[in-house]
Design an enzyme around this catalytic site. Structure first.
Site, mmCIF file in Angstrom:
data_model
loop_
_atom_site.group_PDB
_atom_site.id
_atom_site.type_symbol
_atom_site.label_atom_id
_atom_site.label_comp_id
_atom_site.label_asym_id
_atom_site.label_seq_id
_atom_site.Cartn_x
_atom_site.Cartn_y
_atom_site.Cartn_z
ATOM 1 N N TYR A 1 3.121 -5.836 6.677
ATOM 2 C CA TYR A 1 4.539 -5.573 6.426
ATOM 3 C C TYR A 1 4.762 -4.069 6.381
ATOM 4 C CZ TYR A 1 3.085 -4.692 1.632
ATOM 5 O OH TYR A 1 2.468 -4.180 0.524
ATOM 6 N N SER B 1 -0.251 -2.810 3.928
ATOM 7 C CA SER B 1 0.952 -2.568 4.727
ATOM 8 C C SER B 1 0.741 -1.496 5.776
ATOM 9 C CB SER B 1 2.149 -2.193 3.862
ATOM 10 O OG SER B 1 1.917 -0.939 3.260
#
Length: 116
Positions: free
Chosen positions: A58, A25
């Protein structure tokens, strides 16, 4: 019909950390998330101005006011601390809504604090 539209971006943020030993991430300062409308867990495209890399990951929420822009896991190999990146999100919307949608753009200073 639905189209993918540029939703928001954080422009020319400076990478503050690259943590290879994390699940994955990008960690982003919560102030920048609020200003851009980018949500935790939202898919983002990261464009590295220094080396031309483009990749998706993300978002996870970083400490408010910290200026954190940290690439985690395999994405850490695509940046170096100090690189400038653009973090972009897109939205799927119907054509009529897309015609009037205005994306949010957040410009940051050298310390990843909101400049504009």
């Amino acid at each position: 019909m639905f189209v993918h539209i540029f939703k928001a971006k954080i422009h020319r943020a400076t990478v503050t950390e690259a943590n290879l030993n994390y699940v994955g991430s990008i960690t982003i300062d919560e102030n920048l998330l609020d200003a851009s409308g980018i949500l935790p867990n939202e898919k983002v495209q990261v464009v590295n101005i220094n080396n031309g890399e483009r990749f998706e990951t993300y978002v996870i929420r970083g400490e408010r006011g910290s200026g954190a822009i940290c690439l985690n896991g395999p994405a850490a190999r695509k940046v170096a601390v100090g690189d400038k990146v653009i973090i972009i999100t897109y939205a799927l919307m119907d054509t009529e809504a897309a015609k009037t949608y205005q994306p949010k753009v957040v410009f940051v200073d050298e310390n990843n604090q909101i400049a504009q």
